[in-house]
Write a protein that holds these residues in place. Structure first.
Motif, PDB file in Angstrom:
ATOM      1  N   VAL A   1       0.828  -1.215   0.000  1.00 50.89           N
ATOM      2  CA  VAL A   1       0.000   0.000   0.000  1.00 50.89           C
ATOM      3  C   VAL A   1       0.863   1.266   0.000  1.00 50.89           C
ATOM      4  CG1 VAL A   1      -1.772   1.288   1.245  1.00 50.89           C
ATOM      5  CG2 VAL A   1      -1.880  -1.203   1.158  1.00 50.89           C
ATOM      6  N   CYS A   2       1.947   1.249   0.758  1.00 53.54           N
ATOM      7  CA  CYS A   2       2.816   2.437   0.834  1.00 53.54           C
ATOM      8  C   CYS A   2       3.594   2.672  -0.455  1.00 53.54           C
ATOM      9  CB  CYS A   2       3.793   2.305   1.998  1.00 53.54           C
ATOM     10  SG  CYS A   2       3.052   2.502   3.625  1.00 53.54           S
ATOM     11  N   GLY A   3       3.900   1.603  -1.173  1.00 55.09           N
ATOM     12  CA  GLY A   3       4.635   1.761  -2.423  1.00 55.09           C
ATOM     13  C   GLY A   3       5.988   2.416  -2.215  1.00 55.09           C
TER      14      GLY A   3
ATOM     15  N   LEU B   1       6.667 -11.296   2.336  1.00 57.56           N
ATOM     16  CA  LEU B   1       7.030  -9.911   2.621  1.00 57.56           C
ATOM     17  C   LEU B   1       7.907  -9.347   1.509  1.00 57.56           C
ATOM     18  CD1 LEU B   1       7.320  -7.347   4.250  1.00 57.56           C
ATOM     19  CD2 LEU B   1       8.896  -8.538   5.790  1.00 57.56           C
ATOM     20  N   ILE B   2       8.856 -10.129   1.042  1.00 56.12           N
ATOM     21  CA  ILE B   2       9.709  -9.684  -0.076  1.00 56.12           C
ATOM     22  C   ILE B   2       8.861  -9.479  -1.324  1.00 56.12           C
ATOM     23  CG2 ILE B   2      11.580 -10.375  -1.630  1.00 56.12           C
ATOM     24  CD1 ILE B   2      12.912 -11.722   0.781  1.00 56.12           C
ATOM     25  N   ASP B   3       7.881 -10.345  -1.525  1.00 59.29           N
ATOM     26  CA  ASP B   3       6.955 -10.169  -2.652  1.00 59.29           C
ATOM     27  C   ASP B   3       6.210  -8.839  -2.524  1.00 59.29           C
ATOM     28  OD1 ASP B   3       5.469 -11.327  -5.015  1.00 59.29           O
ATOM     29  OD2 ASP B   3       3.790 -11.084  -3.632  1.00 59.29           O
ATOM     30  N   GLY B   4       5.840  -8.467  -1.285  1.00 55.40           N
ATOM     31  CA  GLY B   4       5.192  -7.176  -1.063  1.00 55.40           C
ATOM     32  C   GLY B   4       6.104  -6.020  -1.406  1.00 55.40           C
ATOM     33  N   LEU B   5       7.389  -6.147  -1.071  1.00 60.82           N
ATOM     34  CA  LEU B   5       8.371  -5.113  -1.429  1.00 60.82           C
ATOM     35  C   LEU B   5       8.481  -4.980  -2.943  1.00 60.82           C
ATOM     36  CD1 LEU B   5      11.230  -5.834   1.136  1.00 60.82           C
ATOM     37  CD2 LEU B   5       9.917  -3.714   0.983  1.00 60.82           C
ATOM     38  N   ILE B   6       8.510  -6.119  -3.628  1.00 61.39           N
ATOM     39  CA  ILE B   6       8.608  -6.098  -5.088  1.00 61.39           C
ATOM     40  C   ILE B   6       7.399  -5.405  -5.697  1.00 61.39           C
ATOM     41  CG2 ILE B   6       8.634  -7.545  -7.165  1.00 61.39           C
ATOM     42  CD1 ILE B   6      10.176  -9.635  -5.482  1.00 61.39           C
ATOM     43  N   GLU B   7       6.212  -5.755  -5.200  1.00 59.08           N
ATOM     44  CA  GLU B   7       4.986  -5.152  -5.724  1.00 59.08           C
ATOM     45  C   GLU B   7       4.929  -3.660  -5.418  1.00 59.08           C
ATOM     46  OE1 GLU B   7       0.113  -5.717  -5.401  1.00 59.08           O
ATOM     47  OE2 GLU B   7       1.468  -7.298  -4.691  1.00 59.08           O
ATOM     48  N   GLY B   8       5.350  -3.293  -4.211  1.00 63.13           N
ATOM     49  CA  GLY B   8       5.274  -1.887  -3.814  1.00 63.13           C
ATOM     50  C   GLY B   8       6.304  -1.005  -4.495  1.00 63.13           C
ATOM     51  N   LEU B   9       7.514  -1.521  -4.653  1.00 61.52           N
ATOM     52  CA  LEU B   9       8.605  -0.715  -5.211  1.00 61.52           C
ATOM     53  C   LEU B   9       8.753  -0.850  -6.721  1.00 61.52           C
ATOM     54  CD1 LEU B   9      11.352  -1.337  -2.491  1.00 61.52           C
ATOM     55  CD2 LEU B   9       9.809   0.628  -2.689  1.00 61.52           C
ATOM     56  N   GLY B  10       8.183  -1.895  -7.287  1.00 63.86           N
ATOM     57  CA  GLY B  10       8.271  -2.094  -8.728  1.00 63.86           C
ATOM     58  C   GLY B  10       9.707  -2.226  -9.203  1.00 63.86           C
ATOM     59  N   SER B  11      10.044  -1.505 -10.260  1.00 63.21           N
ATOM     60  CA  SER B  11      11.385  -1.602 -10.848  1.00 63.21           C
ATOM     61  C   SER B  11      12.479  -1.103  -9.904  1.00 63.21           C
ATOM     62  CB  SER B  11      11.436  -0.810 -12.158  1.00 63.21           C
ATOM     63  OG  SER B  11      11.120   0.557 -11.926  1.00 63.21           O
ATOM     64  N   ASN B  12      12.101  -0.357  -8.879  1.00 60.74           N
ATOM     65  CA  ASN B  12      13.091   0.145  -7.921  1.00 60.74           C
ATOM     66  C   ASN B  12      13.572  -0.939  -6.953  1.00 60.74           C
ATOM     67  OD1 ASN B  12      13.223   3.268  -8.268  1.00 60.74           O
ATOM     68  ND2 ASN B  12      11.056   2.754  -8.375  1.00 60.74           N
ATOM     69  N   PHE B  13      12.938  -2.112  -7.008  1.00 59.55           N
ATOM     70  CA  PHE B  13      13.356  -3.187  -6.113  1.00 59.55           C
ATOM     71  C   PHE B  13      14.799  -3.601  -6.395  1.00 59.55           C
ATOM     72  CE2 PHE B  13      13.763  -7.745  -5.075  1.00 59.55           C
ATOM     73  CZ  PHE B  13      13.509  -7.690  -3.713  1.00 59.55           C
ATOM     74  N   ALA B  14      15.201  -3.586  -7.679  1.00 63.10           N
ATOM     75  CA  ALA B  14      16.574  -3.960  -8.028  1.00 63.10           C
ATOM     76  C   ALA B  14      17.579  -3.020  -7.378  1.00 63.10           C
ATOM     77  CB  ALA B  14      16.746  -3.956  -9.543  1.00 63.10           C
ATOM     78  N   THR B  15      17.247  -1.734  -7.332  1.00 60.77           N
ATOM     79  CA  THR B  15      18.124  -0.752  -6.676  1.00 60.77           C
ATOM     80  C   THR B  15      18.210  -1.034  -5.182  1.00 60.77           C
ATOM     81  OG1 THR B  15      17.436   0.889  -8.316  1.00 60.77           O
ATOM     82  CG2 THR B  15      18.527   1.710  -6.346  1.00 60.77           C
ATOM     83  N   LEU B  16      17.086  -1.430  -4.598  1.00 66.08           N
ATOM     84  CA  LEU B  16      17.055  -1.781  -3.174  1.00 66.08           C
ATOM     85  C   LEU B  16      18.026  -2.922  -2.891  1.00 66.08           C
ATOM     86  CD1 LEU B  16      13.893  -2.474  -1.026  1.00 66.08           C
ATOM     87  CD2 LEU B  16      15.685  -4.156  -1.170  1.00 66.08           C
ATOM     88  N   VAL B  17      17.949  -3.974  -3.694  1.00 66.31           N
ATOM     89  CA  VAL B  17      18.808  -5.136  -3.473  1.00 66.31           C
ATOM     90  C   VAL B  17      20.277  -4.751  -3.617  1.00 66.31           C
ATOM     91  CG1 VAL B  17      19.426  -7.438  -4.302  1.00 66.31           C
ATOM     92  CG2 VAL B  17      17.016  -6.754  -4.197  1.00 66.31           C
TER      93      VAL B  17
ATOM     94  N   GLN C   1      10.194   3.364   0.920  1.00 68.86           N
ATOM     95  CA  GLN C   1      11.618   3.263   0.577  1.00 68.86           C
ATOM     96  C   GLN C   1      12.596   3.496   1.738  1.00 68.86           C
ATOM     97  OE1 GLN C   1      12.201   5.417  -3.055  1.00 68.86           O
ATOM     98  NE2 GLN C   1      13.680   3.939  -3.826  1.00 68.86           N
ATOM     99  N   PRO C   2      12.337   4.446   2.648  1.00 73.75           N
ATOM    100  CA  PRO C   2      13.310   4.666   3.729  1.00 73.75           C
ATOM    101  C   PRO C   2      13.596   3.432   4.587  1.00 73.75           C
ATOM    102  CG  PRO C   2      11.741   6.487   3.619  1.00 73.75           C
ATOM    103  CD  PRO C   2      11.233   5.426   2.705  1.00 73.75           C
ATOM    104  N   TRP C   3      12.676   2.469   4.613  1.00 72.05           N
ATOM    105  CA  TRP C   3      12.844   1.279   5.465  1.00 72.05           C
ATOM    106  C   TRP C   3      12.951   0.001   4.633  1.00 72.05           C
ATOM    107  CZ3 TRP C   3       8.606   4.631   5.660  1.00 72.05           C
ATOM    108  CH2 TRP C   3       8.761   5.687   6.556  1.00 72.05           C
ATOM    109  N   ALA C   4      13.042   0.156   3.316  1.00 75.91           N
ATOM    110  CA  ALA C   4      12.989  -1.008   2.431  1.00 75.91           C
ATOM    111  C   ALA C   4      14.206  -1.912   2.584  1.00 75.91           C
ATOM    112  CB  ALA C   4      12.842  -0.555   0.976  1.00 75.91           C
TER     113      ALA C   4
END
Length: 227
Positions: free
Chosen positions: A148-150, A198-214, A154-157
């Protein structure tokens, strides 16, 4: 305590009626009454109130938006107070809020009010027992929150990702000691399943930015160099 429990149940029972009535003050009064009892010292009242608040949120949906700040403030105070069954109900209620209120829970300063305390509770419990069963509803509620936060999550991703990966690692280490995978109890796999969700939720919320997170994870980034 019994009277307070019954009163909380009644507010939840009549939630559908109060949110559709012509008098909007009924919603405000009901929420105020429930929030006022969240910090009750009696464990049965805590459970009854938290459960009733979850039922009320399901009925009210986005009508909860004007009251989110005081509700989250009270829930975070309760997070410091609650133990055992009460804390499980609290995490369930947090998940219900994410699933039913919508994008409003991720706007402005609200996530900064409730996400850090939840992560701190995860850290505190995890240090004593990473496989503690109370972490399951915690991860489940965070999974709903991240979706939901999308991008506002990010600050806690990175911290959330690393804690979820550590849970997966811990579960796999325990399971690896079994010679026959069929001997593994389902309960041993539950923390890993919740962490993956939970990781799936991060992927859905952050979209393409998930790769940057990792890539920003010092511990697990090198594990996924081609993500």
């Amino acid at each position: 305590p019994q009277l307070r429990c019954i009163s909380a149940w009644a507010l939840g029972r009549y939630a559908s009626w109060t949110v559709t009535a012509d008098d909007p003050s009924l919603v405000a009064c009901s929420i105020e009454a429930l929030v006022g009892r969240l910090l009750d010292r009696n464990k049965k009242v805590q459970v009854a109130t938290c459960s009733a608040l979850g039922v009320y949120v399901e009925a009210a949906g986005d009508l909860m938006t004007p009251y989110l700040e005081p509700v989250y403030r009270a829930l975070m105070e309760a997070l410091q107070l609650y133990r055992t069954r009460s804390i499980l109900c609290l995490f369930d209620t947090l998940g219900v809020m994410a699933d039913n209120v919508g994008a409003a829970i991720g706007e402005g300063p609200l996530p900064g009010m409730y996400v850090p305390p939840i992560l701190k509770r995860w850290n505190d419990i995890g240090r004593e027992n990473p496989m503690d069963r109370s972490l399951l509803p915690l991860m489940e509620c965070l999974g709903s929150i991240t979706v939901v936060c999308g991008m506002n999550y990010q600050p806690w991703a990175v911290e959330t990702f690393e804690m979820a990966m550590s849970t997966i690692e811990g579960s796999m280490l325990i399971i690896s000691h079994y010679n026959d995978i069929s001997d593994v109890d389902d309960e041993l796999a539950d923390p890993m399943i919740c962490a993956i969700d939970l990781i799936d939720g991060l992927i859905e919320g952050l979209g393409s930015n998930f790769a940057t997170l990792v890539a920003g994870s010092a511990r697990f980034g090198p594990t996924f160099p081609n993500l």
